[in-house]
Design an enzyme around this catalytic site. Structure first.
Site, PDB file in Angstrom:
ATOM      1  CD  GLU A  86      46.158  46.671  41.082  1.00  0.00           C
ATOM      2  OE1 GLU A  86      46.887  45.803  41.553  1.00  0.00           O
ATOM      3  OE2 GLU A  86      45.744  46.650  39.911  1.00  0.00           O
ATOM      4  CB  CYS A 112      40.624  51.377  34.710  1.00  0.00           C
ATOM      5  SG  CYS A 112      40.228  49.701  35.146  1.00  0.00           S
ATOM      6  CB  CYS A 119      36.382  39.992  43.111  1.00  0.00           C
ATOM      7  SG  CYS A 119      34.998  39.659  42.000  1.00  0.00           S
ATOM      8  N   GLY A 169      37.204  44.013  41.575  1.00  0.00           N
ATOM      9  CA  GLY A 169      35.855  43.825  42.094  1.00  0.00           C
ATOM     10  C   GLY A 169      34.791  43.675  41.026  1.00  0.00           C
ATOM     11  CD  GLU A 170      30.452  41.724  38.685  1.00  0.00           C
ATOM     12  OE1 GLU A 170      31.256  41.212  37.889  1.00  0.00           O
ATOM     13  OE2 GLU A 170      29.555  42.507  38.322  1.00  0.00           O
ATOM     14  CB  SER A 201      33.352  45.865  33.119  1.00  0.00           C
ATOM     15  OG  SER A 201      33.780  44.577  32.750  1.00  0.00           O
ATOM     16  CB  SER A 224      33.894  39.793  31.761  1.00  0.00           C
ATOM     17  OG  SER A 224      34.473  41.048  32.020  1.00  0.00           O
ATOM     18  CG  LEU A 225      30.731  35.990  26.318  1.00  0.00           C
ATOM     19  CD1 LEU A 225      29.480  35.839  27.154  1.00  0.00           C
ATOM     20  CD2 LEU A 225      30.358  36.239  24.861  1.00  0.00           C
ATOM     21  CG  HIS A 226      36.357  36.425  29.695  1.00  0.00           C
ATOM     22  ND1 HIS A 226      36.594  37.567  28.960  1.00  0.00           N
ATOM     23  CD2 HIS A 226      36.458  36.813  30.996  1.00  0.00           C
ATOM     24  CE1 HIS A 226      36.811  38.587  29.776  1.00  0.00           C
ATOM     25  NE2 HIS A 226      36.732  38.161  31.017  1.00  0.00           N
ATOM     26  CG  ASN A 300      49.111  40.832  31.786  1.00  0.00           C
ATOM     27  OD1 ASN A 300      50.060  40.815  31.020  1.00  0.00           O
ATOM     28  ND2 ASN A 300      49.121  41.463  32.935  1.00  0.00           N
TER      29      ASN A 300
HETATM   30  N1  SAH Z   1      34.488  42.145  37.685  1.00  0.00           N
HETATM   31  C1  SAH Z   1      34.238  42.828  36.483  1.00  0.00           C
HETATM   32  C2  SAH Z   1      35.102  44.066  36.303  1.00  0.00           C
HETATM   33  C3  SAH Z   1      36.521  43.976  36.774  1.00  0.00           C
HETATM   34  S1  SAH Z   1      37.574  42.826  35.930  1.00  0.00           S
HETATM   35  C4  SAH Z   1      34.404  41.903  35.295  1.00  0.00           C
HETATM   36  O1  SAH Z   1      34.859  40.796  35.473  1.00  0.00           O
HETATM   37  O2  SAH Z   1      34.014  42.327  34.194  1.00  0.00           O
HETATM   38  C5  SAH Z   1      37.967  43.787  34.503  1.00  0.00           C
HETATM   39  C6  SAH Z   1      38.499  42.998  33.349  1.00  0.00           C
HETATM   40  O3  SAH Z   1      39.849  42.543  33.619  1.00  0.00           O
HETATM   41  C7  SAH Z   1      37.658  41.766  33.035  1.00  0.00           C
HETATM   42  O4  SAH Z   1      37.245  41.743  31.699  1.00  0.00           O
HETATM   43  C8  SAH Z   1      38.625  40.669  33.374  1.00  0.00           C
HETATM   44  O5  SAH Z   1      38.310  39.534  32.643  1.00  0.00           O
HETATM   45  C9  SAH Z   1      39.979  41.267  33.058  1.00  0.00           C
HETATM   46  N2  SAH Z   1      41.110  40.490  33.598  1.00  0.00           N
HETATM   47  C10 SAH Z   1      41.196  39.866  34.793  1.00  0.00           C
HETATM   48  N3  SAH Z   1      42.368  39.202  34.910  1.00  0.00           N
HETATM   49  C11 SAH Z   1      43.034  39.386  33.747  1.00  0.00           C
HETATM   50  C12 SAH Z   1      44.297  38.934  33.243  1.00  0.00           C
HETATM   51  N4  SAH Z   1      45.111  38.168  33.950  1.00  0.00           N
HETATM   52  N5  SAH Z   1      44.669  39.322  31.986  1.00  0.00           N
HETATM   53  C13 SAH Z   1      43.843  40.139  31.266  1.00  0.00           C
HETATM   54  N6  SAH Z   1      42.663  40.592  31.687  1.00  0.00           N
HETATM   55  C14 SAH Z   1      42.239  40.214  32.914  1.00  0.00           C
HETATM   56 FE1  SF4 Z   2      36.051  39.396  39.937  1.00  0.00          FE
HETATM   57 FE2  SF4 Z   2      36.112  40.441  37.455  1.00  0.00          FE
HETATM   58 FE3  SF4 Z   2      38.325  39.301  38.553  1.00  0.00          FE
HETATM   59 FE4  SF4 Z   2      36.242  37.782  37.847  1.00  0.00          FE
HETATM   60  S1  SF4 Z   2      37.531  39.031  36.475  1.00  0.00           S
HETATM   61  S2  SF4 Z   2      37.382  37.629  39.778  1.00  0.00           S
HETATM   62  S3  SF4 Z   2      34.535  39.091  38.330  1.00  0.00           S
HETATM   63  S4  SF4 Z   2      37.301  41.128  39.249  1.00  0.00           S
END
Ligand code: SAH
Ligand code: SF4
Length: 355
Positions: A86, A112, A119, A169-170, A201, A224-226, A300
């Site tokens: 995507e 993006c 991943c 992906g990461e 990211s 991506s701290l969260h 989301n």
């Molecule tokens: N793997 C890397 C980059 C891809 S993910 C990372 O984790 O940073 C990109 C962003 O999408 C991340 O910040 C991730 O937390 C967010 N993301 C993943 N699933 C999501 C969801 N269901 N709702 C909102 N954001 C989401």
């Molecule tokens: Fe991989 Fe980023 Fe999704 Fe975590 S949020 S599974 S690191 S793509």
């Protein structure tokens, strides 16, 4: 057959005699949007035939496109081995005109991009993570996403876009190809996207953050701290068991950042998991001393997800707390919520449709 988009200009120069043909080929591909070597009129006919035999120029095929009411567009591309990824086009700032109808500025776009098919990180809230890891994308499969989107949308070659590695992906788990993509993107005969307009990211692979920092290539970093405590974060993101919050923060502190820029911390707000003001308070403390900016993201929901979207009030209160305590913070307007927004969701829907 080699994907010519996987090659840097100097790699291509080494294959060609005279070497300056590489510059011409780059301009045809990335700036004149050529779809075949045959279109490259200033190349000798025999060279065009030779190139067509050795290289392919088209690593992606469009499978599906969805448009959201806010103007963002989501694309599902098939790779040459039929796997899909995507990519999202986000118009960040729309064009504006003055009273005489003269354009003041053009729409600014951000693309993006995905860096892997699937991943390994397995984050609990992420659809991409749920489906596991398939393979890394090559550098050319990454850059092609931006090239194809510019092409499909008739975005003029001279219009530069920003790139965020926030698709599937990461990126730091595919460091070598991602760094190569950063370089190809920034080539002035290619898409001319300077590293300062590319943001990588990561879920927080501390040792890779340090490695990337040492390369000093000028890209921006997003984390991506969260979550603000290891227990919560490890539940959401298994990678936290290998790299604690502390190790991520230490790694960020070693990362070179432009004086005018900041490290972006993404904070996905999930109802009743990490949305309290207590968490906001800890976040302020955690990021003190770092030139940081926080981007709050609404979780989301997707089919079968165990988490819930937070209320608007909780997110606004969280943001107000950060801003009033000196931590710069924005709320990501859920671009394209109506088009299965977060990463992995379009792919998943497509697979469900086909099943
Ligand atoms: N793997 C890397 C980059 C891809 S993910 C990372 O984790 O940073 C990109 C962003 O999408 C991340 O910040 C991730 O937390 C967010 N993301 C993943 N699933 C999501 C969801 N269901 N709702 C909102 N954001 C989401
Ligand atoms: Fe991989 Fe980023 Fe999704 Fe975590 S949020 S599974 S690191 S793509």
């Amino acid at each position: 057959m080699t994907n010519i988009l996987d090659m840097t200009k100097s790699e291509l120069e080494q294959k060609l005699n005279p070497p300056f043909r590489a510059k011409q080929i780059f301009q045809w591909i990335y700036q004149k949007y050529a779809n075949s070597f045959d279109e490259m009129q200033n190349l000798p006919k025999n060279l065009r035939a030779e190139l067509a035999e050795k290289y392919n120029i088209s690593p992606l095929a469009l499978v599906k496109e969805e448009q959201s009411s806010d103007g963002s567009k989501k694309y599902l591309f098939a790779l040459r081995d039929a796997l899909t990824i995507e990519t999202v086009l986000l118009p960040m700032k729309l064009e504006e005109f003055d009273e005489d109808g003269k354009r003041i500025h053009h729409t600014r776009y951000t693309v993006c991009v995905s860096s892997q098919v699937g991943c390994k990180m397995g984050c609990a809230f992420c659809l991409t993570g749920k489906s596991g890891f398939v393979r890394n994308l090559s550098a050319g499969e990454i850059t092609a996403q931006v090239l194809f989107i510019k092409k499909i949308n008739n975005i003029d070659a001279s219009r530069r876009v920003n790139v965020v590695y926030m698709g599937m992906g990461e990126p730091l788990d595919n460091l070598q190809n991602v760094v190569k993509a950063v370089g190809i993107f920034s080539d002035i005969d290619a898409l001319a996207i300077s590293p300062k307009r590319q943001t990588i990211s990561t879920s927080g692979l501390s040792s890779q953050i340090e490695k990337l920092g040492k390369m000093d290539i000028g890209v921006l970093l997003a984390i991506s701290l969260h979550a603000v405590d290891d227990e919560t974060r490890a539940k959401l993101m298994p990678i936290n068991r290998a790299y604690s919050i502390k190790s991520v923060i230490e790694a960020v502190k070693t990362f070179p950042i432009d004086m005018r820029k900041r490290v972006l911390f993404e904070y996905l707000i999930i109802k009743d998991v990490n949305d309290s003001l207590q968490s906001a308070k800890k976040l302020v403390k955690l990021l003190s001393g770092i030139r940081a900016k926080v981007n709050l993201i609404y979780f989301n929901p997707h089919d079968g997800s165990e988490f819930q979207r937070p209320s608007e009030k909780d997110v606004t209160d969280f943001a107000d707390f950060l801003n009033s305590h000196g931590l710069l913070c924005t709320i990501r307007q859920s671009k394209g919520l109506d088009i299965s927004a977060a990463c992995g969701q379009l792919k998943q829907r497509r697979e469900n449709e086909l099943a």
